[in-house]
Design an enzyme around this catalytic site. Structure first.
Site, PDB file in Angstrom:
ATOM      1  N   LYS A 269      54.791  23.971  70.360  1.00 49.26           N
ATOM      2  CA  LYS A 269      54.306  23.110  69.824  1.00 49.26           C
ATOM      3  C   LYS A 269      52.710  22.528  70.519  1.00 49.26           C
ATOM      4  O   LYS A 269      53.443  21.378  71.691  1.00 49.26           O
ATOM      5  CB  LYS A 269      54.369  22.391  69.336  1.00 49.26           C
TER       6      LYS A 269
ATOM      7  N   GLY B  22      53.190   8.388  63.055  1.00 50.01           N
ATOM      8  CA  GLY B  22      53.607   7.328  62.792  1.00 50.01           C
ATOM      9  C   GLY B  22      53.823   6.745  61.644  1.00 50.01           C
ATOM     10  O   GLY B  22      54.007   5.273  61.315  1.00 50.01           O
TER      11      GLY B  22
ATOM     12  N   ALA C 116      52.140  15.082  60.959  1.00 46.96           N
ATOM     13  CA  ALA C 116      52.161  13.214  61.124  1.00 46.96           C
ATOM     14  C   ALA C 116      51.180  12.716  60.208  1.00 46.96           C
ATOM     15  O   ALA C 116      50.708  13.049  59.237  1.00 46.96           O
ATOM     16  CB  ALA C 116      51.027  13.693  62.484  1.00 46.96           C
ATOM     17  N   GLY C 117      51.939  11.423  59.810  1.00 45.51           N
ATOM     18  CA  GLY C 117      51.660  10.330  58.801  1.00 45.51           C
ATOM     19  C   GLY C 117      51.891  10.625  57.029  1.00 45.51           C
ATOM     20  O   GLY C 117      51.555  10.444  56.389  1.00 45.51           O
TER      21      GLY C 117
ATOM     22  N   ASN D 192      58.673  13.883  60.450  1.00 42.36           N
ATOM     23  CA  ASN D 192      59.648  13.227  61.780  1.00 42.36           C
ATOM     24  C   ASN D 192      60.808  11.973  61.129  1.00 42.36           C
ATOM     25  O   ASN D 192      61.097  11.524  61.206  1.00 42.36           O
ATOM     26  CB  ASN D 192      59.199  13.705  62.947  1.00 42.36           C
ATOM     27  N   THR D 193      58.834  10.681  61.582  1.00 36.71           N
ATOM     28  CA  THR D 193      59.594   9.674  61.258  1.00 36.71           C
ATOM     29  C   THR D 193      59.996   9.092  60.633  1.00 36.71           C
ATOM     30  O   THR D 193      60.740   8.216  59.903  1.00 36.71           O
ATOM     31  CB  THR D 193      58.275   8.289  61.692  1.00 36.71           C
TER      32      THR D 193
END
Length: 260
Positions: free
Chosen positions: A100, A161, A187-188, A209-210
């Site tokens: 990645k 995040g 992301a986001g 993830n976050t």
């Protein structure tokens, strides 16, 4: 749900998980299992690739490579040279020749550098890497990367995040429309509904993830994202109804009210 195909591999899950920010390796393992994911990203700057089994960098030891494809990521690289060096190091250490590709020199917004990303992708593809580049939601860059030979494109929904959801929805729609490789929204995404929205739009997969890692119960949140991804993909494959400005009766109008 149809399988996800990236390069020469097929995956039943369309949810990819990151491994940062979890309170413990145990909670991470529970979340991975609950999510049903088959692809797990690992930041190379957070793991020990020397074989010394550093107890403070033992992330790889907590992830079963028989169950998950370990996807090394170059997060922290400031330019193409650093990213390429990290990818080569990971492969030399025995990790898959998948990467990645992340290059974000800006410490405030962590936005990816398009020029360095394209340069690194050109090098890594020529060296036989399966490259999954993290990019701004830029349709022109996405096309250029596909022409270079990347296996996917991974446009951001919002900054890493930030949990802001599909802030780049309109650009991602264009990327999906023009794509010849899988589009993975990355992301986001801060809520399962954000993931469902991305999948309903036609994204091939999402990476989260976050939102999972910082949840009070990461495993339950991972399961929620799993269900959202499955629901969003099913809705896309079935086809969503057209939006109308006018009402449309759900029950037929009959003449019984005027009957004697």
């Amino acid at each position: 749900m149809s399988p996800l195909r990236i390069a020469d591999r097929e995956f039943q899950s369309r949810l990819l998980l990151g491994t940062g920010k979890f309170p413990s390796n145990e909670s991470m393992r529970d979340a991975l299992a609950a999510s049903g994911t088959e692809i797990v990203t690992v930041a190379l700057r957070r793991v020990d690739l020397t074989g010394a089994k550093d107890p403070y960098a033992n992330l790889l030891g907590a992830i079963d490579p028989e169950k998950y494809l370990l996807l090394p990521n170059t997060s922290g690289a400031m330019n193409a040279d650093e990213a390429v060096r990290l990818a080569r190091l990971a492969y030399a250490a025995g990790l898959p020749k998948w990467v990645k590709l992340e290059i974000h020199p800006d410490p405030t917004y962590l936005l990816p550098d398009p020029i360095e990303t394209l340069r690194a992708a050109e090098i890594l593809v020529k060296e036989g890497f399966i490259v999954l580049p993290y990019i701004n939601a830029d349709p022109v860059l996405a096309k250029r990367l596909q022409e270079v030979g990347t296996a996917t494109v991974m446009p951001l929904a919002a900054p890493i995040g930030s949990n802001r959801g599909m802030a780049t929805r309109d650009q991602i729609r264009i990327i999906i429309e023009q794509a010849i490789v899988p589009v993975i929204v990355d992301a986001g995404l801060g809520a399962p509904s954000h993931a469902a929205e991305a999948m309903e739009l036609g994204a091939d997969a999402v990476l989260v993830n976050t939102a999972i890692a910082i949840a009070s119960d990461p495993a339950r949140m991972a399961e929620a994202f799993k269900k959202a991804v499955e629901a969003g993909r099913a809705a896309y494959e079935i086809g969503l109804p057209e939006v109308s400005l006018h009402a449309s009766a759900t029950s037929p109008l009959t003449g019984f009210l005027s009957e004697n």
